[in-house]
Design a protein around this motif. Structure first.
Motif, PDB file in Angstrom:
ATOM      1  N   MET A  26       0.831  -1.208   0.000  1.00 64.58           N
ATOM      2  CA  MET A  26       0.000   0.000   0.000  1.00 64.58           C
ATOM      3  C   MET A  26       0.864   1.257   0.000  1.00 64.58           C
ATOM      4  SD  MET A  26      -2.912   1.406  -0.231  1.00 64.58           S
ATOM      5  CE  MET A  26      -4.112   0.120   0.028  1.00 64.58           C
ATOM      6  N   LEU A  27       2.078   1.142   0.483  1.00 63.06           N
ATOM      7  CA  LEU A  27       2.983   2.288   0.496  1.00 63.06           C
ATOM      8  C   LEU A  27       3.195   2.836  -0.915  1.00 63.06           C
ATOM      9  CD1 LEU A  27       4.635   4.052   2.371  1.00 63.06           C
ATOM     10  CD2 LEU A  27       6.511   2.420   2.156  1.00 63.06           C
ATOM     11  N   PHE A  28       3.203   1.974  -1.923  1.00 68.36           N
ATOM     12  CA  PHE A  28       3.327   2.426  -3.310  1.00 68.36           C
ATOM     13  C   PHE A  28       2.186   3.375  -3.678  1.00 68.36           C
ATOM     14  CE2 PHE A  28       5.931  -1.408  -3.542  1.00 68.36           C
ATOM     15  CZ  PHE A  28       7.020  -0.953  -4.278  1.00 68.36           C
ATOM     16  N   HIS A  29       0.972   3.065  -3.218  1.00 72.09           N
ATOM     17  CA  HIS A  29      -0.185   3.916  -3.504  1.00 72.09           C
ATOM     18  C   HIS A  29      -0.024   5.274  -2.814  1.00 72.09           C
ATOM     19  CE1 HIS A  29      -2.728   0.763  -5.360  1.00 72.09           C
ATOM     20  NE2 HIS A  29      -2.011  -0.029  -4.585  1.00 72.09           N
ATOM     21  N   GLY A  30       0.449   5.259  -1.583  1.00 70.78           N
ATOM     22  CA  GLY A  30       0.651   6.502  -0.849  1.00 70.78           C
ATOM     23  C   GLY A  30       1.731   7.370  -1.472  1.00 70.78           C
ATOM     24  N   VAL A  31       2.840   6.753  -1.865  1.00 70.49           N
ATOM     25  CA  VAL A  31       3.919   7.506  -2.503  1.00 70.49           C
ATOM     26  C   VAL A  31       3.439   8.078  -3.837  1.00 70.49           C
ATOM     27  CG1 VAL A  31       6.206   7.294  -3.573  1.00 70.49           C
ATOM     28  CG2 VAL A  31       5.788   6.283  -1.325  1.00 70.49           C
ATOM     29  N   SER A  32       2.668   7.323  -4.575  1.00 69.58           N
ATOM     30  CA  SER A  32       2.118   7.810  -5.837  1.00 69.58           C
ATOM     31  C   SER A  32       1.244   9.039  -5.616  1.00 69.58           C
ATOM     32  CB  SER A  32       1.317   6.714  -6.527  1.00 69.58           C
ATOM     33  OG  SER A  32       0.702   7.217  -7.694  1.00 69.58           O
ATOM     34  N   LYS A  33       0.393   8.994  -4.591  1.00 66.29           N
ATOM     35  CA  LYS A  33      -0.454  10.153  -4.282  1.00 66.29           C
ATOM     36  C   LYS A  33       0.397  11.337  -3.828  1.00 66.29           C
ATOM     37  CE  LYS A  33      -4.752   7.802  -3.139  1.00 66.29           C
ATOM     38  NZ  LYS A  33      -4.376   6.495  -3.656  1.00 66.29           N
ATOM     39  N   LEU A  34       1.469  11.073  -3.109  1.00 70.14           N
ATOM     40  CA  LEU A  34       2.355  12.140  -2.658  1.00 70.14           C
ATOM     41  C   LEU A  34       3.036  12.812  -3.848  1.00 70.14           C
ATOM     42  CD1 LEU A  34       3.618  13.526  -0.145  1.00 70.14           C
ATOM     43  CD2 LEU A  34       5.459  11.831  -0.297  1.00 70.14           C
ATOM     44  N   ILE A  35       3.497  12.023  -4.807  1.00 69.47           N
ATOM     45  CA  ILE A  35       4.213  12.553  -5.970  1.00 69.47           C
ATOM     46  C   ILE A  35       3.261  13.191  -6.983  1.00 69.47           C
ATOM     47  CG2 ILE A  35       5.584  11.885  -7.999  1.00 69.47           C
ATOM     48  CD1 ILE A  35       6.909   9.756  -6.167  1.00 69.47           C
ATOM     49  N   ASN A  36       2.158  12.489  -7.275  1.00 64.90           N
ATOM     50  CA  ASN A  36       1.261  12.926  -8.351  1.00 64.90           C
ATOM     51  C   ASN A  36       0.058  13.727  -7.873  1.00 64.90           C
ATOM     52  OD1 ASN A  36       2.815  11.521 -10.356  1.00 64.90           O
ATOM     53  ND2 ASN A  36       1.932   9.628  -9.578  1.00 64.90           N
ATOM     54  N   GLY A  37      -0.123  13.821  -6.586  1.00 63.37           N
ATOM     55  CA  GLY A  37      -1.257  14.566  -6.044  1.00 63.37           C
ATOM     56  C   GLY A  37      -2.496  13.702  -5.869  1.00 63.37           C
ATOM     57  N   VAL A  38      -3.478  14.280  -5.235  1.00 60.99           N
ATOM     58  CA  VAL A  38      -4.715  13.554  -4.924  1.00 60.99           C
ATOM     59  C   VAL A  38      -5.877  14.015  -5.811  1.00 60.99           C
ATOM     60  CG1 VAL A  38      -4.045  13.044  -2.540  1.00 60.99           C
ATOM     61  CG2 VAL A  38      -5.280  15.168  -3.053  1.00 60.99           C
ATOM     62  N   GLY A  39      -5.544  14.679  -6.916  1.00 61.93           N
ATOM     63  CA  GLY A  39      -6.562  15.234  -7.803  1.00 61.93           C
ATOM     64  C   GLY A  39      -7.656  14.271  -8.227  1.00 61.93           C
ATOM     65  N   PRO A  40      -7.318  13.074  -8.710  1.00 59.83           N
ATOM     66  CA  PRO A  40      -8.379  12.158  -9.139  1.00 59.83           C
ATOM     67  C   PRO A  40      -9.336  11.774  -8.003  1.00 59.83           C
ATOM     68  CG  PRO A  40      -6.273  11.452 -10.031  1.00 59.83           C
ATOM     69  CD  PRO A  40      -5.982  12.565  -9.062  1.00 59.83           C
ATOM     70  N   ILE A  41      -8.798  11.559  -6.818  1.00 59.51           N
ATOM     71  CA  ILE A  41      -9.661  11.203  -5.688  1.00 59.51           C
ATOM     72  C   ILE A  41     -10.473  12.409  -5.257  1.00 59.51           C
ATOM     73  CG2 ILE A  41      -9.660  10.455  -3.276  1.00 59.51           C
ATOM     74  CD1 ILE A  41      -7.215   8.769  -4.009  1.00 59.51           C
ATOM     75  N   LEU A  63      -0.019   6.550   3.148  1.00 62.17           N
ATOM     76  CA  LEU A  63       1.400   6.816   3.324  1.00 62.17           C
ATOM     77  C   LEU A  63       1.822   6.592   4.774  1.00 62.17           C
ATOM     78  CD1 LEU A  63       3.918   7.839   1.773  1.00 62.17           C
ATOM     79  CD2 LEU A  63       3.339  10.112   2.574  1.00 62.17           C
ATOM     80  N   LEU A  64       1.256   7.368   5.686  1.00 60.43           N
ATOM     81  CA  LEU A  64       1.647   7.252   7.091  1.00 60.43           C
ATOM     82  C   LEU A  64       1.155   5.949   7.715  1.00 60.43           C
ATOM     83  CD1 LEU A  64       0.969  10.934   8.197  1.00 60.43           C
ATOM     84  CD2 LEU A  64       3.139   9.897   7.492  1.00 60.43           C
ATOM     85  N   GLY A  65      -0.085   5.578   7.395  1.00 62.94           N
ATOM     86  CA  GLY A  65      -0.624   4.318   7.929  1.00 62.94           C
ATOM     87  C   GLY A  65       0.204   3.121   7.492  1.00 62.94           C
ATOM     88  N   SER A  66       0.619   3.130   6.235  1.00 59.22           N
ATOM     89  CA  SER A  66       1.450   2.027   5.733  1.00 59.22           C
ATOM     90  C   SER A  66       2.794   1.961   6.446  1.00 59.22           C
ATOM     91  CB  SER A  66       1.672   2.179   4.227  1.00 59.22           C
ATOM     92  OG  SER A  66       0.464   2.048   3.537  1.00 59.22           O
ATOM     93  N   ILE A  67       3.416   3.116   6.619  1.00 57.47           N
ATOM     94  CA  ILE A  67       4.708   3.154   7.312  1.00 57.47           C
ATOM     95  C   ILE A  67       4.552   2.651   8.743  1.00 57.47           C
ATOM     96  CG2 ILE A  67       6.481   4.706   8.229  1.00 57.47           C
ATOM     97  CD1 ILE A  67       6.062   6.390   5.631  1.00 57.47           C
ATOM     98  N   MET A  68       3.486   3.081   9.405  1.00 57.26           N
ATOM     99  CA  MET A  68       3.247   2.643  10.787  1.00 57.26           C
ATOM    100  C   MET A  68       3.010   1.136  10.860  1.00 57.26           C
ATOM    101  SD  MET A  68       0.902   5.811  12.121  1.00 57.26           S
ATOM    102  CE  MET A  68       0.630   5.134  13.764  1.00 57.26           C
ATOM    103  N   ILE A  69       2.262   0.599   9.903  1.00 57.77           N
ATOM    104  CA  ILE A  69       1.998  -0.841   9.899  1.00 57.77           C
ATOM    105  C   ILE A  69       3.283  -1.622   9.633  1.00 57.77           C
ATOM    106  CG2 ILE A  69       0.878  -2.667   8.548  1.00 57.77           C
ATOM    107  CD1 ILE A  69      -1.627  -0.873   8.504  1.00 57.77           C
ATOM    108  N   VAL A  70       4.066  -1.200   8.664  1.00 62.16           N
ATOM    109  CA  VAL A  70       5.328  -1.887   8.371  1.00 62.16           C
ATOM    110  C   VAL A  70       6.231  -1.891   9.596  1.00 62.16           C
ATOM    111  CG1 VAL A  70       7.483  -1.702   7.057  1.00 62.16           C
ATOM    112  CG2 VAL A  70       5.291  -1.556   5.874  1.00 62.16           C
ATOM    113  N   ALA A  71       6.329  -0.759  10.264  1.00 60.07           N
ATOM    114  CA  ALA A  71       7.206  -0.643  11.433  1.00 60.07           C
ATOM    115  C   ALA A  71       6.620  -1.290  12.682  1.00 60.07           C
ATOM    116  CB  ALA A  71       7.501   0.830  11.714  1.00 60.07           C
TER     117      ALA A  71
END
Length: 140
Positions: A26-41, A63-71
């Motif tokens: 899921m971190l890939f999805h968060g990083v994508s939203k961080l880089i490309n923005g949340v416009g579509p959503i 992004l943050l939830g994924s990092i917290m879950i991984v850690a």
């Protein structure tokens, strides 16, 4: 060399793998939203009559939830947010596919979002396990 008979029955290692899998992917999805923005959503939300800024909650959850879950940092709390995000994603983007089968694969049309949702739900009930940063607390 003898192998411990419980080596293959390690629930804590299984929880670590689950955390790394759903959080890491899921971190890939968060990083994508961080880089490309949340416009579509944001656009999808506005089309439903909701304020577009709510899309930033999705960014934070992914992004943050994924990092917290991984850690393994407050795993249960992060998994609640993560699962909530997936419920909203299913209802917003996949509601028309809930009772559908993907003709290309023969699988459930929303199997990927459901794997994320159900994986997070497992972590809500189990916590992060022994290999988590915060363990033994209520939010673990």
């Amino acid at each position: 060399m003898t192998m411990n008979k419980n080596f293959l029955r390690n629930n804590d290692f299984g929880l670590l793998l689950l955390r790394l899998t759903i959080g890491g992917l899921m971190l890939f999805h968060g990083v994508s939203k961080l880089i490309n923005g949340v416009g579509p959503i944001s656009g999808m939300l506005e089309a439903l009559g909701l304020p577009g800024f709510i899309a930033y909650f999705s960014l934070a959850a992914e992004l943050l939830g994924s990092i917290m879950i991984v850690a393994g940092l407050w795993t249960r709390a992060a998994a609640v947010v993560f699962a909530g995000n997936m419920v909203v994603a299913v209802l917003m983007a996949h509601a028309g596919q809930i009772f559908s089968v993907d003709p290309a694969t023969g699988g459930w049309a929303i199997e990927l979002p459901m794997l994320y949702l159900l994986g997070a739900t497992v972590l809500i009930f189990t916590g992060g396990g022994k290999y988590a940063i915060t363990r033994g607390s209520l939010l673990d």
